[in-house]
Enzyme design. Structure first.
Site, mmCIF file in Angstrom:
data_model
loop_
_atom_site.group_PDB
_atom_site.id
_atom_site.type_symbol
_atom_site.label_atom_id
_atom_site.label_comp_id
_atom_site.label_asym_id
_atom_site.label_seq_id
_atom_site.Cartn_x
_atom_site.Cartn_y
_atom_site.Cartn_z
ATOM 1 N N HIS A 1 42.158 43.914 46.954
ATOM 2 C CA HIS A 1 43.420 44.457 46.455
ATOM 3 C C HIS A 1 43.293 45.893 45.960
ATOM 4 C CE1 HIS A 1 45.013 40.076 45.928
ATOM 5 N NE2 HIS A 1 45.058 40.510 47.164
ATOM 6 N N GLU B 1 41.452 25.180 35.361
ATOM 7 C CA GLU B 1 42.561 24.362 35.875
ATOM 8 C C GLU B 1 42.395 24.084 37.353
ATOM 9 O OE1 GLU B 1 46.154 26.469 34.981
ATOM 10 O OE2 GLU B 1 45.629 26.581 32.849
ATOM 11 N N ASN C 1 40.092 41.478 42.138
ATOM 12 C CA ASN C 1 40.268 42.278 40.926
ATOM 13 C C ASN C 1 40.214 43.769 41.243
ATOM 14 O OD1 ASN C 1 40.371 39.859 39.650
ATOM 15 N ND2 ASN C 1 38.285 39.933 38.834
HETATM 16 P P1 OAD Z 1 45.957 34.824 38.403
HETATM 17 O O1 OAD Z 1 46.432 35.405 37.142
HETATM 18 O O2 OAD Z 1 46.985 34.414 39.404
HETATM 19 O O3 OAD Z 1 45.062 33.545 38.106
HETATM 20 C C1 OAD Z 1 44.024 33.573 37.163
HETATM 21 C C2 OAD Z 1 43.250 32.281 37.242
HETATM 22 O O4 OAD Z 1 42.172 32.361 36.337
HETATM 23 C C3 OAD Z 1 44.058 31.021 36.860
HETATM 24 O O5 OAD Z 1 43.890 30.022 37.853
HETATM 25 C C4 OAD Z 1 43.412 30.575 35.529
HETATM 26 O O6 OAD Z 1 43.398 29.146 35.375
HETATM 27 C C5 OAD Z 1 42.010 31.126 35.689
HETATM 28 N N1 OAD Z 1 41.296 31.401 34.427
HETATM 29 C C6 OAD Z 1 41.811 31.763 33.227
HETATM 30 N N2 OAD Z 1 40.836 31.944 32.328
HETATM 31 C C7 OAD Z 1 39.657 31.723 32.967
HETATM 32 C C8 OAD Z 1 38.288 31.763 32.587
HETATM 33 N N3 OAD Z 1 37.910 32.088 31.339
HETATM 34 N N4 OAD Z 1 37.355 31.463 33.507
HETATM 35 C C9 OAD Z 1 37.713 31.144 34.781
HETATM 36 N N5 OAD Z 1 38.988 31.087 35.200
HETATM 37 C C10 OAD Z 1 39.954 31.373 34.311
HETATM 38 O O7 OAD Z 1 44.898 35.863 39.033
HETATM 39 P P2 OAD Z 1 44.429 36.042 40.545
HETATM 40 O O8 OAD Z 1 44.258 34.736 41.227
HETATM 41 O O9 OAD Z 1 43.273 36.972 40.513
HETATM 42 O O10 OAD Z 1 47.091 41.514 42.601
HETATM 43 O O11 OAD Z 1 45.693 36.789 41.169
HETATM 44 C C11 OAD Z 1 45.657 37.242 42.479
HETATM 45 C C12 OAD Z 1 46.371 38.573 42.600
HETATM 46 O O12 OAD Z 1 47.686 38.463 42.045
HETATM 47 C C13 OAD Z 1 45.714 39.685 41.802
HETATM 48 O O13 OAD Z 1 44.690 40.336 42.513
HETATM 49 C C14 OAD Z 1 46.848 40.620 41.514
HETATM 50 C C15 OAD Z 1 47.995 39.656 41.299
HETATM 51 O O14 OAD Z 1 49.251 40.111 41.668
HETATM 52 C C16 OAD Z 1 46.872 42.837 42.396
HETATM 53 O O15 OAD Z 1 46.470 43.316 41.376
HETATM 54 C C17 OAD Z 1 47.168 43.723 43.524
#
Ligand code: OAD
Length: 231
Positions: free
Chosen positions: A107, A201, A90
């Protein structure tokens, strides 16, 4: 029953799902940032070189949005875990605002800027930023790892070292599809650590974890606290 207090070296590996409970949209899935905005227009060096003001407008809007939101209970449980290391994807700074120290930001950060010409990197908490230009006249750019950028090698090394040494890894709210970050949980499993995934998920990382808690971040993190810590 997994309890945070039963482990000596805890690492939290966090993603956008943790901040979803603060009202910040995740990147993927319905309502996700990359559904609304094309990263090729707003989140890569090519876009910035083409039109820095447009890219800054997007990031200023994100600064304003995030500045108006607060860390949630999940961030606070993580910050209150003694001796824990936070490795996050994040960029929102909510771990730090909840009190976590030494956060490894894979990141980068929405709250840092850098100048390609004089190579300076500086914290900047303004929302919106007052000047988009460095003292040298060149455009500042957000110190974020955009698509196609390299991650900072020292941060990746520190994150890998912490995860390889941990006895408990807790992955929270990440889809596990962005590399090289998504490779890191594998290090914990290969060293025999207990690894807990918290996500409503299933993800491609689920098989790398010994335990999966299917639910929201705060609620699931609360189950890892000793019963006495519950309100
Ligand atoms: P994603 O948006 O890819 O994934 C978010 C995850 O959070 C999903 O697997 C959801 O199922 C889960 N989720 C949603 N609500 C939730 C909750 N209340 N509690 C727990 N989990 C929940 O986000 P990231 O994996 O962080 O890059 O994405 C990775 C990178 O892709 C980010 O750092 C970003 C993006 O491009 C940059 O900003 C540079």
């Amino acid at each position: 029953m997994i309890r945070l207090g039963d482990f000596r070296r805890v690492v939290f590996f966090t993603g956008a799902g943790l901040s979803a409970e603060s009202g910040i949209p995740t990147y993927r899935g319905s309502g996700g940032i990359w559904e609304k905005y094309d990263y090729e227009e707003y989140a890569c060096q090519r876009a910035f070189d083409r039109d820095p003001e447009k890219v800054w407008d997007f990031h200023d809007e994100r600064r304003r949005f995030v500045a108006a939101r607060d860390p949630n209970e999940g961030h606070r449980i993580i910050a209150a875990t003694p001796g824990a290391t936070v490795v996050t994807q994040n960029i929102d700074g909510l771990h730090q605002r909840a009190g976590s120290k030494g956060v490894l930001e894979l990141h980068g950060s929405l709250w840092r800027v850098r100048c390609a010409r004089c190579r300076t990197v500086a914290e900047n908490l303004e929302a919106p930023i007052r000047s988009r230009r460095c003292g040298c006249g060149s455009h500042l750019r957000p110190d974020i790892v955009w698509f196609e950028d390299m991650l900072d090698p020292a941060t990746v090394r520190a994150a890998g070292d912490a995860i390889a040494r941990c006895d408990l890894l807790v992955s929270v709210g990440t889809s596990g599809v962005v590399y090289p970050a998504a490779d890191l949980p594998r290090l914990a499993l290969s060293r025999g650590a207990v690894a807990v995934e918290i996500n409503p998920e299933e993800t491609p990382l689920s098989p790398l974890h010994t335990h999966c808690l299917r639910g929201g971040a705060s609620e699931a993190l609360r189950t890892l606290l000793p019963p006495a810590a519950l309100p």
